[in-house]
Design a protein around this motif. Structure first.
Motif, PDB file in Angstrom:
ATOM      1  N   ASN A  16       0.859  -1.172   0.000  1.00  0.00           N
ATOM      2  CA  ASN A  16       0.000   0.000   0.000  1.00  0.00           C
ATOM      3  C   ASN A  16       0.903   1.232   0.000  1.00  0.00           C
ATOM      4  O   ASN A  16       1.326   1.704   1.036  1.00  0.00           O
ATOM      5  CB  ASN A  16      -0.918  -0.024   1.222  1.00  0.00           C
ATOM      6  N   ASP A  17       1.193   1.718  -1.190  1.00  0.00           N
ATOM      7  CA  ASP A  17       2.180   2.781  -1.362  1.00  0.00           C
ATOM      8  C   ASP A  17       1.669   3.723  -2.452  1.00  0.00           C
ATOM      9  O   ASP A  17       1.336   3.273  -3.548  1.00  0.00           O
ATOM     10  CB  ASP A  17       3.512   2.148  -1.772  1.00  0.00           C
ATOM     11  N   GLU A  18       1.629   5.004  -2.162  1.00  0.00           N
ATOM     12  CA  GLU A  18       1.111   5.965  -3.141  1.00  0.00           C
ATOM     13  C   GLU A  18       1.969   6.066  -4.399  1.00  0.00           C
ATOM     14  O   GLU A  18       1.555   6.642  -5.396  1.00  0.00           O
ATOM     15  CB  GLU A  18       0.914   7.356  -2.508  1.00  0.00           C
ATOM     16  N   ARG A  19       3.179   5.500  -4.357  1.00  0.00           N
ATOM     17  CA  ARG A  19       4.047   5.527  -5.542  1.00  0.00           C
ATOM     18  C   ARG A  19       3.697   4.425  -6.534  1.00  0.00           C
ATOM     19  O   ARG A  19       4.204   4.413  -7.645  1.00  0.00           O
ATOM     20  CB  ARG A  19       5.514   5.398  -5.133  1.00  0.00           C
ATOM     21  N   ILE A  20       2.846   3.495  -6.155  1.00  0.00           N
ATOM     22  CA  ILE A  20       2.450   2.397  -7.031  1.00  0.00           C
ATOM     23  C   ILE A  20       1.034   2.665  -7.522  1.00  0.00           C
ATOM     24  O   ILE A  20       0.100   2.742  -6.732  1.00  0.00           O
ATOM     25  CB  ILE A  20       2.512   1.042  -6.303  1.00  0.00           C
ATOM     26  N   LEU A  21       0.924   2.845  -8.822  1.00  0.00           N
ATOM     27  CA  LEU A  21      -0.369   3.132  -9.436  1.00  0.00           C
ATOM     28  C   LEU A  21      -0.695   2.064 -10.465  1.00  0.00           C
ATOM     29  O   LEU A  21       0.161   1.690 -11.254  1.00  0.00           O
ATOM     30  CB  LEU A  21      -0.342   4.496 -10.133  1.00  0.00           C
ATOM     31  N   PHE A  22      -1.908   1.614 -10.466  1.00  0.00           N
ATOM     32  CA  PHE A  22      -2.407   0.705 -11.501  1.00  0.00           C
ATOM     33  C   PHE A  22      -3.327   1.529 -12.386  1.00  0.00           C
ATOM     34  O   PHE A  22      -4.459   1.830 -12.013  1.00  0.00           O
ATOM     35  CB  PHE A  22      -3.128  -0.494 -10.870  1.00  0.00           C
ATOM     36  N   LEU A  23      -2.825   1.915 -13.546  1.00  0.00           N
ATOM     37  CA  LEU A  23      -3.532   2.857 -14.408  1.00  0.00           C
ATOM     38  C   LEU A  23      -4.567   2.205 -15.310  1.00  0.00           C
ATOM     39  O   LEU A  23      -5.396   2.901 -15.882  1.00  0.00           O
ATOM     40  CB  LEU A  23      -2.521   3.614 -15.278  1.00  0.00           C
ATOM     41  N   GLY A  24      -4.488   0.896 -15.465  1.00  0.00           N
ATOM     42  CA  GLY A  24      -5.389   0.247 -16.419  1.00  0.00           C
ATOM     43  C   GLY A  24      -4.968   0.580 -17.837  1.00  0.00           C
ATOM     44  O   GLY A  24      -3.849   1.017 -18.092  1.00  0.00           O
ATOM     45  N   GLU A  25      -5.886   0.395 -18.758  1.00  0.00           N
ATOM     46  CA  GLU A  25      -5.594   0.667 -20.168  1.00  0.00           C
ATOM     47  C   GLU A  25      -5.457   2.177 -20.375  1.00  0.00           C
ATOM     48  O   GLU A  25      -6.253   2.958 -19.862  1.00  0.00           O
ATOM     49  CB  GLU A  25      -6.719   0.118 -21.035  1.00  0.00           C
ATOM     50  N   VAL A  26      -4.434   2.571 -21.126  1.00  0.00           N
ATOM     51  CA  VAL A  26      -4.208   3.989 -21.415  1.00  0.00           C
ATOM     52  C   VAL A  26      -4.191   4.199 -22.925  1.00  0.00           C
ATOM     53  O   VAL A  26      -3.818   3.297 -23.680  1.00  0.00           O
ATOM     54  CB  VAL A  26      -2.889   4.506 -20.785  1.00  0.00           C
ATOM     55  N   ASP A  27      -4.574   5.397 -23.364  1.00  0.00           N
ATOM     56  CA  ASP A  27      -4.551   5.687 -24.798  1.00  0.00           C
ATOM     57  C   ASP A  27      -3.106   5.933 -25.249  1.00  0.00           C
ATOM     58  O   ASP A  27      -2.193   6.062 -24.432  1.00  0.00           O
ATOM     59  CB  ASP A  27      -5.474   6.850 -25.151  1.00  0.00           C
ATOM     60  N   GLU A  28      -2.914   6.001 -26.560  1.00  0.00           N
ATOM     61  CA  GLU A  28      -1.561   6.126 -27.119  1.00  0.00           C
ATOM     62  C   GLU A  28      -0.843   7.388 -26.645  1.00  0.00           C
ATOM     63  O   GLU A  28       0.346   7.340 -26.342  1.00  0.00           O
ATOM     64  CB  GLU A  28      -1.615   6.085 -28.648  1.00  0.00           C
ATOM     65  N   GLN A  29      -1.541   8.507 -26.572  1.00  0.00           N
ATOM     66  CA  GLN A  29      -0.911   9.750 -26.131  1.00  0.00           C
ATOM     67  C   GLN A  29      -0.414   9.635 -24.697  1.00  0.00           C
ATOM     68  O   GLN A  29       0.698  10.047 -24.379  1.00  0.00           O
ATOM     69  CB  GLN A  29      -1.890  10.931 -26.253  1.00  0.00           C
ATOM     70  N   ARG A  30      -1.225   9.057 -23.850  1.00  0.00           N
ATOM     71  CA  ARG A  30      -0.829   8.884 -22.438  1.00  0.00           C
ATOM     72  C   ARG A  30       0.330   7.896 -22.340  1.00  0.00           C
ATOM     73  O   ARG A  30       1.242   8.069 -21.532  1.00  0.00           O
ATOM     74  CB  ARG A  30      -2.033   8.396 -21.620  1.00  0.00           C
ATOM     75  N   LYS A  31       0.291   6.842 -23.157  1.00  0.00           N
ATOM     76  CA  LYS A  31       1.360   5.844 -23.136  1.00  0.00           C
ATOM     77  C   LYS A  31       2.699   6.485 -23.503  1.00  0.00           C
ATOM     78  O   LYS A  31       3.705   6.258 -22.826  1.00  0.00           O
ATOM     79  CB  LYS A  31       1.034   4.693 -24.091  1.00  0.00           C
ATOM     80  N   ILE A  32       2.702   7.303 -24.535  1.00  0.00           N
ATOM     81  CA  ILE A  32       3.937   7.988 -24.954  1.00  0.00           C
ATOM     82  C   ILE A  32       4.447   8.866 -23.814  1.00  0.00           C
ATOM     83  O   ILE A  32       5.639   8.860 -23.492  1.00  0.00           O
ATOM     84  CB  ILE A  32       3.693   8.820 -26.230  1.00  0.00           C
ATOM     85  N   LYS A  33       3.546   9.592 -23.188  1.00  0.00           N
ATOM     86  CA  LYS A  33       3.933  10.469 -22.078  1.00  0.00           C
ATOM     87  C   LYS A  33       4.516   9.659 -20.916  1.00  0.00           C
ATOM     88  O   LYS A  33       5.506  10.051 -20.296  1.00  0.00           O
ATOM     89  CB  LYS A  33       2.733  11.294 -21.628  1.00  0.00           C
ATOM     90  N   LEU A  34       3.908   8.509 -20.631  1.00  0.00           N
ATOM     91  CA  LEU A  34       4.410   7.665 -19.543  1.00  0.00           C
ATOM     92  C   LEU A  34       5.825   7.162 -19.839  1.00  0.00           C
ATOM     93  O   LEU A  34       6.688   7.158 -18.961  1.00  0.00           O
ATOM     94  CB  LEU A  34       3.467   6.486 -19.302  1.00  0.00           C
ATOM     95  N   TYR A  35       6.054   6.744 -21.079  1.00  0.00           N
ATOM     96  CA  TYR A  35       7.417   6.321 -21.448  1.00  0.00           C
ATOM     97  C   TYR A  35       8.397   7.470 -21.265  1.00  0.00           C
ATOM     98  O   TYR A  35       9.479   7.298 -20.701  1.00  0.00           O
ATOM     99  CB  TYR A  35       7.473   5.865 -22.912  1.00  0.00           C
ATOM    100  N   GLN A  36       8.027   8.650 -21.743  1.00  0.00           N
ATOM    101  CA  GLN A  36       8.930   9.792 -21.682  1.00  0.00           C
ATOM    102  C   GLN A  36       9.212  10.238 -20.249  1.00  0.00           C
ATOM    103  O   GLN A  36      10.296  10.720 -19.948  1.00  0.00           O
ATOM    104  CB  GLN A  36       8.349  10.959 -22.485  1.00  0.00           C
ATOM    105  N   GLU A  37       8.245  10.059 -19.372  1.00  0.00           N
ATOM    106  CA  GLU A  37       8.420  10.469 -17.977  1.00  0.00           C
ATOM    107  C   GLU A  37       9.117   9.413 -17.133  1.00  0.00           C
ATOM    108  O   GLU A  37       9.503   9.684 -15.997  1.00  0.00           O
ATOM    109  CB  GLU A  37       7.055  10.793 -17.357  1.00  0.00           C
ATOM    110  N   SER A  38       9.271   8.232 -17.691  1.00  0.00           N
ATOM    111  CA  SER A  38       9.876   7.131 -16.933  1.00  0.00           C
ATOM    112  C   SER A  38      11.386   7.177 -17.031  1.00  0.00           C
ATOM    113  O   SER A  38      11.956   7.451 -18.078  1.00  0.00           O
ATOM    114  CB  SER A  38       9.374   5.789 -17.471  1.00  0.00           C
ATOM    115  N   LYS A  39      12.012   6.878 -15.940  1.00  0.00           N
ATOM    116  CA  LYS A  39      13.477   6.812 -15.903  1.00  0.00           C
ATOM    117  C   LYS A  39      13.951   5.465 -16.454  1.00  0.00           C
ATOM    118  O   LYS A  39      14.991   5.384 -17.095  1.00  0.00           O
ATOM    119  CB  LYS A  39      13.938   7.007 -14.459  1.00  0.00           C
TER     120      LYS A  39
END
Length: 147
Positions: A16-39
């Motif tokens: 139970n940690d606020e840093r762990i998120l289960f986003l479910g299915e995301v659209d392509e724009q959000r997916k690209i943003k998630l990749y770019q924001e990921s280390k």
């Protein structure tokens, strides 16, 4: 991000940690943003990976990969060049590789640069199109030679 048969299990075992998120299915724009924001992009597969498109998406975003050394993954990820490969099922090695990338900025920059470079040079739409064209041409030529 994403949904699958493992999601309920992963939610059950996740702390139970606020840093762990289960986003479910995301659209392509959000997916690209998630990749770019990921280390780091982590693909801890135990088997069954043939050609991981997610690896190319990560590379195109300049996000280095930590992945298991299974299936076709080592054909895409060059260990120590654009990502790190670990033994499948070895949680300690996986954690160490992730920590190494998070802690070593110079290594992260080098792997990030090389990931993006590989995506552009080897897996660009132009190169993939050329490979398909060559494959189809070869198949047609073989078929014509047999008839």
């Amino acid at each position: 991000a994403g949904d699958g048969y493992m999601k309920p299990y992963l939610q059950a075992i996740a702390p139970n940690d606020e840093r762990i998120l289960f986003l479910g299915e995301v659209d392509e724009q959000r997916k690209i943003k998630l990749y770019q924001e990921s280390k780091v992009f982590v693909l801890p597969s135990l088997g069954g990976e043939s050609f991981g498109v997610v690896l190319l998406e990560s590379f195109a975003s300049g996000t280095p990969v930590v992945a298991s050394r299974v299936g076709g993954i080592p054909e895409i990820v060059d260990n120590g060049v654009n990502g790190l490969l670990v033994r499948p099922g070895d949680a300690r090695e996986l954690a160490s590789a992730i920590k190494l990338l998070l802690d070593d900025e110079e290594l992260w920059i080098r792997l990030s640069y090389n990931a993006r470079k590989k995506a552009e040079e080897k897996y660009s739409i132009r190169n993939i199109g050329r490979m398909y064209e060559e494959t189809y041409t070869e198949a047609v030529e073989k078929n014509s030679a047999q008839n």
